[in-house]
Design a protein around this motif. Sequence first.
Motif, PDB file in Angstrom:
ATOM      1  N   ALA A  72      -3.089  -4.919  -1.696  1.00 13.31           N
ATOM      2  CA  ALA A  72      -2.433  -4.338  -2.870  1.00 13.31           C
ATOM      3  C   ALA A  72      -0.936  -4.599  -2.761  1.00 13.31           C
ATOM      4  O   ALA A  72      -0.144  -3.678  -2.555  1.00 13.31           O
ATOM      5  CB  ALA A  72      -2.725  -2.844  -2.952  1.00 13.31           C
ATOM      6  N   PRO A  73      -0.514  -5.865  -2.886  1.00 15.75           N
ATOM      7  CA  PRO A  73       0.889  -6.223  -2.632  1.00 15.75           C
ATOM      8  C   PRO A  73       1.885  -5.580  -3.577  1.00 15.75           C
ATOM      9  O   PRO A  73       3.075  -5.517  -3.264  1.00 15.75           O
ATOM     10  CB  PRO A  73       0.887  -7.749  -2.781  1.00 15.75           C
ATOM     11  N   GLY A  74       1.428  -5.074  -4.701  1.00 16.82           N
ATOM     12  CA  GLY A  74       2.338  -4.445  -5.652  1.00 16.82           C
ATOM     13  C   GLY A  74       2.464  -2.946  -5.478  1.00 16.82           C
ATOM     14  O   GLY A  74       3.080  -2.285  -6.318  1.00 16.82           O
ATOM     15  N   GLU A  75       1.894  -2.387  -4.423  1.00 13.84           N
ATOM     16  CA  GLU A  75       1.890  -0.947  -4.218  1.00 13.84           C
ATOM     17  C   GLU A  75       2.626  -0.596  -2.924  1.00 13.84           C
ATOM     18  O   GLU A  75       2.024  -0.586  -1.846  1.00 13.84           O
ATOM     19  CB  GLU A  75       0.462  -0.409  -4.142  1.00 13.84           C
ATOM     20  N   PRO A  76       3.928  -0.311  -2.971  1.00 15.38           N
ATOM     21  CA  PRO A  76       4.645   0.117  -1.759  1.00 15.38           C
ATOM     22  C   PRO A  76       4.009   1.371  -1.185  1.00 15.38           C
ATOM     23  O   PRO A  76       3.642   2.297  -1.927  1.00 15.38           O
ATOM     24  CB  PRO A  76       6.068   0.388  -2.263  1.00 15.38           C
ATOM     25  N   LEU A  77       3.861   1.418   0.130  1.00 19.52           N
ATOM     26  CA  LEU A  77       3.175   2.525   0.772  1.00 19.52           C
ATOM     27  C   LEU A  77       4.167   3.548   1.327  1.00 19.52           C
ATOM     28  O   LEU A  77       5.239   3.190   1.799  1.00 19.52           O
ATOM     29  CB  LEU A  77       2.305   2.022   1.931  1.00 19.52           C
ATOM     30  N   ALA A  78       3.785   4.810   1.272  1.00 15.25           N
ATOM     31  CA  ALA A  78       4.516   5.865   1.962  1.00 15.25           C
ATOM     32  C   ALA A  78       3.773   6.188   3.256  1.00 15.25           C
ATOM     33  O   ALA A  78       2.650   5.764   3.475  1.00 15.25           O
ATOM     34  CB  ALA A  78       4.641   7.097   1.078  1.00 15.25           C
ATOM     35  N   GLY A  79       4.419   6.962   4.094  1.00 11.17           N
ATOM     36  CA  GLY A  79       3.849   7.182   5.413  1.00 11.17           C
ATOM     37  C   GLY A  79       3.934   5.901   6.212  1.00 11.17           C
ATOM     38  O   GLY A  79       4.622   4.947   5.836  1.00 11.17           O
ATOM     39  N   PRO A 101      -9.410   2.146   2.321  1.00 10.55           N
ATOM     40  CA  PRO A 101      -9.568   3.377   1.533  1.00 10.55           C
ATOM     41  C   PRO A 101      -8.198   4.029   1.353  1.00 10.55           C
ATOM     42  O   PRO A 101      -7.443   4.188   2.318  1.00 10.55           O
ATOM     43  CB  PRO A 101     -10.483   4.247   2.411  1.00 10.55           C
ATOM     44  N   HIS A 102      -7.861   4.419   0.119  1.00 11.87           N
ATOM     45  CA  HIS A 102      -6.540   4.991  -0.105  1.00 11.87           C
ATOM     46  C   HIS A 102      -6.521   5.728  -1.438  1.00 11.87           C
ATOM     47  O   HIS A 102      -7.467   5.632  -2.252  1.00 11.87           O
ATOM     48  CB  HIS A 102      -5.458   3.901  -0.093  1.00 11.87           C
TER      49      HIS A 102
END
Length: 469
Positions: free
Chosen positions: A376-383, A441-442
């Motif tokens: 999901a390269p367009g979704e910056p992750l938190a944590g 999974p997210h």
Amino acid sequence: MSSPAIDPTFYRTPADAIAAPPEQLAYVVAFDRAAEKPDALVVDTDPASDSYGRIVGWTDLPTSGNELHHFGWNACSSAFAHAGHHTEGLQRRYLLLPGLRSSDIHVYDTQPDPAHPRLVRTIEASELAAKAGYSRPHTLHCGPDGIFLSCLGGGNGADGPGGIALLDHDTFEVLRAWETDRGPQYLAYDAWWHLNQNTLITSEWGTPSMVEDGINPELLLAGEYGHALHFWDLAEGKHRQVIDLGPQHQMVLELRPSHDPDATWGFVGVVVSTEDLSASVWRWHRDGDAWKADQVITIAAEPAEESELPPALKPFGAVPPLVTDINLSVDDRYLYVSCWGTGELKQYDVSDPARPRETGSVRLGGIAGRAPHPSAPGEPLAGGPQMVEVSRDGRRIYVTNSLYGSWDDQFYPAGVGAWFAKLDTDPDAGGGLTVDERFFPHGDDFRGLRAHQVRLQGGDASSDSYCFR
């Protein structure tokens, strides 16, 4: 009548564990920060199946507000060390889920349907306090005398001292406090051992009042969080030695002793140095009749723009690595270090444990970087990679992204989300890490809950201790 067979997931040696069939299920605890919905035990699946990388089971707790954190099995390979306790008929069957805020412990049976565990007992906070004198259960390990449950708080409203409660493998009765002479130990966190050396080691975080609302800067700068290792007589429960790492080395957390039962070394992670915001990993080892500890890995803080930082870090202009978990492969060759602040998982070759050598790195999330998952390269992750678990054969590494509710909110005030990722490595090719794009999974997969620790069916790198070579 024939005697019951010994559980095939009890492995006499690390080599037996490595050679056993790979896990088909991964159990994950997830919690609701708002304490409105029930926390849950969720189950992921067989990498060879059509539902690979998906949640295939979900079990809600009957109550809310537990904040599930660390959990584990009722029994494991350490059963072979039992003196006077039956091994035949004992099974790695039950998962014990401590509630870090409620102090209740829920016991789930993974049989007969491993994908749908069922609640069989709740150990009330009152029983833990009355019989062991503790509260806020944190980490458990299946051990030679029963289940060792480390607890952050004292019983009946006391903030401390924390310590270890001993539970029965079969009935899950709280038996007593494990310590018979605690010496100077007051703060608690993890506990593990060298079985063949009759030595238990404990580490330090803080009492409930010190940790439940996030990091307290005044306590941190005053050196009040844990900064020591403790060594105990395992059979007698008596404190034998303390090693102070120095008041600047704050929050001495995860213990990872060597899996070789004849070895006398292990690693512990330190969250932060108040001198420069770096994090570190230390090696303890026996030196004659005493134990020593040496800093073998240092991970520097990374500069960042003030606009990228939460309020707690703006004055520093940098992101601390925040080493919050480490894990050692069953063959004792590779150490994995979670840098939850910078969003990095590091891999080190520790064939020479005194001289770790970095061999791999992956970034997911991070306070400033927000590195996305490749699927999901367009979704910056938190944590960031936080709890890390390694398969018995050392080829699969699982990471989840939530640390502890109040600390999530402090360092990721815009929201930490929820995700669970898998990385692959080839131990025989010198290591290195690659992210499995099929396994992620997210978000809504976790129904609004945050994902914390992972346990693997049949055992994993941090579940078992072994009695034979």
